[in-house]
Design an enzyme around this catalytic site. Structure first.
Site, PDB file in Angstrom:
ATOM      1  N   ASP A  62      29.747   0.608  -2.332  1.00  0.00           N
ATOM      2  CA  ASP A  62      29.633   1.972  -1.801  1.00  0.00           C
ATOM      3  C   ASP A  62      28.582   2.086  -0.696  1.00  0.00           C
ATOM      4  O   ASP A  62      27.808   1.143  -0.457  1.00  0.00           O
ATOM      5  CB  ASP A  62      29.327   2.966  -2.940  1.00  0.00           C
ATOM      6  CG  ASP A  62      28.219   2.472  -3.882  1.00  0.00           C
ATOM      7  OD1 ASP A  62      27.505   1.517  -3.520  1.00  0.00           O
ATOM      8  OD2 ASP A  62      28.081   3.039  -4.973  1.00  0.00           O
ATOM      9  N   ASN A 127      25.090   9.187 -15.951  1.00  0.00           N
ATOM     10  CA  ASN A 127      26.303   9.935 -16.326  1.00  0.00           C
ATOM     11  C   ASN A 127      27.524   9.021 -16.377  1.00  0.00           C
ATOM     12  O   ASN A 127      28.647   9.489 -16.341  1.00  0.00           O
ATOM     13  CB  ASN A 127      26.537  11.102 -15.358  1.00  0.00           C
ATOM     14  CG  ASN A 127      26.804  10.636 -13.925  1.00  0.00           C
ATOM     15  OD1 ASN A 127      26.842   9.445 -13.643  1.00  0.00           O
ATOM     16  ND2 ASN A 127      26.987  11.581 -13.024  1.00  0.00           N
ATOM     17  N   HIS A 129      28.601   6.884 -14.190  1.00  0.00           N
ATOM     18  CA  HIS A 129      29.344   6.565 -12.974  1.00  0.00           C
ATOM     19  C   HIS A 129      29.217   5.071 -12.650  1.00  0.00           C
ATOM     20  O   HIS A 129      28.217   4.436 -12.969  1.00  0.00           O
ATOM     21  CB  HIS A 129      28.955   7.451 -11.780  1.00  0.00           C
ATOM     22  CG  HIS A 129      27.627   7.206 -11.159  1.00  0.00           C
ATOM     23  ND1 HIS A 129      26.651   8.175 -11.088  1.00  0.00           N
ATOM     24  CD2 HIS A 129      27.098   6.118 -10.536  1.00  0.00           C
ATOM     25  CE1 HIS A 129      25.592   7.692 -10.454  1.00  0.00           C
ATOM     26  NE2 HIS A 129      25.829   6.449 -10.113  1.00  0.00           N
ATOM     27  N   GLU A 134      32.077   9.390  -9.748  1.00  0.00           N
ATOM     28  CA  GLU A 134      31.452  10.351 -10.645  1.00  0.00           C
ATOM     29  C   GLU A 134      32.441  10.782 -11.733  1.00  0.00           C
ATOM     30  O   GLU A 134      33.652  10.564 -11.590  1.00  0.00           O
ATOM     31  CB  GLU A 134      31.012  11.579  -9.830  1.00  0.00           C
ATOM     32  CG  GLU A 134      29.954  11.274  -8.760  1.00  0.00           C
ATOM     33  CD  GLU A 134      28.535  11.162  -9.315  1.00  0.00           C
ATOM     34  OE1 GLU A 134      28.373  10.870 -10.519  1.00  0.00           O
ATOM     35  OE2 GLU A 134      27.588  11.352  -8.524  1.00  0.00           O
TER      36      GLU A 134
HETATM   37  C1  GLP Z   1      23.751   4.491  -7.590  1.00  0.00           C
HETATM   38  C2  GLP Z   1      24.787   3.443  -7.209  1.00  0.00           C
HETATM   39  C3  GLP Z   1      25.392   2.784  -8.426  1.00  0.00           C
HETATM   40  C4  GLP Z   1      24.297   2.363  -9.386  1.00  0.00           C
HETATM   41  C5  GLP Z   1      23.525   3.577  -9.837  1.00  0.00           C
HETATM   42  C6  GLP Z   1      22.426   3.248 -10.839  1.00  0.00           C
HETATM   43  O1  GLP Z   1      24.307   5.741  -7.824  1.00  0.00           O
HETATM   44  N1  GLP Z   1      25.833   3.987  -6.393  1.00  0.00           N
HETATM   45  O2  GLP Z   1      26.172   1.681  -8.012  1.00  0.00           O
HETATM   46  O3  GLP Z   1      24.849   1.691 -10.481  1.00  0.00           O
HETATM   47  O4  GLP Z   1      22.950   4.169  -8.703  1.00  0.00           O
HETATM   48  O5  GLP Z   1      21.249   2.914 -10.156  1.00  0.00           O
HETATM   49  P1  GLP Z   1      20.026   2.162 -10.793  1.00  0.00           P
HETATM   50  O6  GLP Z   1      20.451   0.756 -10.959  1.00  0.00           O
HETATM   51  O7  GLP Z   1      18.933   2.308  -9.775  1.00  0.00           O
HETATM   52  O8  GLP Z   1      19.711   2.829 -12.079  1.00  0.00           O
END
Ligand code: GLP
Length: 234
Positions: A62, A127, A129, A134
């Site tokens: 992404d 959440n 995702h 989402e």
């Molecule tokens: C973002 C990314 C996800 C990731 C999530 C969790 O929203 N788009 O791919 O898994 O954050 O982030 P973190 O690993 O910093 O908790």
């Protein structure tokens, strides 16, 4: 799902690295890569290893809409800094945050179709995702433009000066595309991921919990610490 409990994110990064290494020994050529804080220890392992990635392709999940790859908050910049500048790949793909959705989404689907992912790395949002898919995202989604939820903006504001600076939209590989990977490695650390992990492993398979679809994939490994595992039935 195979669940591996690790003591911390450093051990988690080492475990995930072992899967990548053995996957590459068996011929994996395309890695699906993720951003966020979770995969950082994996990228550190990759950087310090003597594995050669110069014949490998990466396809990232992404990117924020509106940020150029030179923007220090963009996911392209993050990937360059964490990994690609230190370990050259043959080709690296991240959605182009400056392109129009009508152009970029089909273009990215074409990239995924021509570079099928062998091993997909995932983090998870609080959440549940995955990528930026989402809750409510259709399971048959391909690359699409996403309006980020308030919860995600709140969670991601730590990387920006102020919450207003967090982009409101992102391009994300869809859930169907993620499920197309041959092997999926999802990592999660910390108590704030415990609910999401419980729902991923034991919950109903529903579009309200994007990661729950992983129950239907036959080659998923979860690498999680005790805190993230704490709500799972023993
Ligand atoms: C973002 C990314 C996800 C990731 C999530 C969790 O929203 N788009 O791919 O898994 O954050 O982030 P973190 O690993 O910093 O908790």
């Amino acid at each position: 799902m195979k669940i591996i409990i690790v003591k911390d994110s450093v051990e988690g990064g080492q475990k995930a690295f072992e899967f990548i290494q053995s996957g590459m020994e068996k011929g994996a050529k395309v890695l699906g890569l993720a951003t966020g804080s979770t995969p950082v220890t994996l990228y550190q392992e990759m950087v310090k290893s003597d594995l050669d990635f110069s014949d490998m392709t990466s396809v990232n999940l992404d990117e924020y809409v509106g940020l150029s790859g030179d923007d220090t908050q963009s996911y392209r910049y993050f990937m360059n800094e964490q990994l690609f500048n230190k370990k050259p790949f043959k080709e690296t793909f991240v959605p182009n945050g400056l392109a129009d959705a009508e152009v970029e989404c089909p273009h990215y689907d074409e990239i995924i179709a021509t570079h099928p992912v062998d091993i997909q790395i995932l983090g998870i949002g609080g959440n549940a995702h995955i990528g930026f898919n989402e809750p409510g995202t259709p399971f048959d989604s391909t690359t699409h433009k996403v309006a980020l939820t308030e919860a995600t903006i709140e969670a991601n504001k730590r990387f920006f000066d102020k919450a207003e600076d967090v982009p409101r939209f992102a391009y994300s590989m869809g859930i169907q595309s993620i499920m197309g990977a041959k092997e999926i490695i999802l990592m999660a650390y910390g108590e704030n991921k415990a609910e999401a992990i419980k729902a991923t492993v034991e919950g109903e398979i529903t579009e309200e919990v994007p990661s729950s679809i992983l129950q239907k994939h036959d080659n998923v490994v979860l690498i999680i610490d005790e805190a993230a595992a704490k709500l799972l039935k023993k």
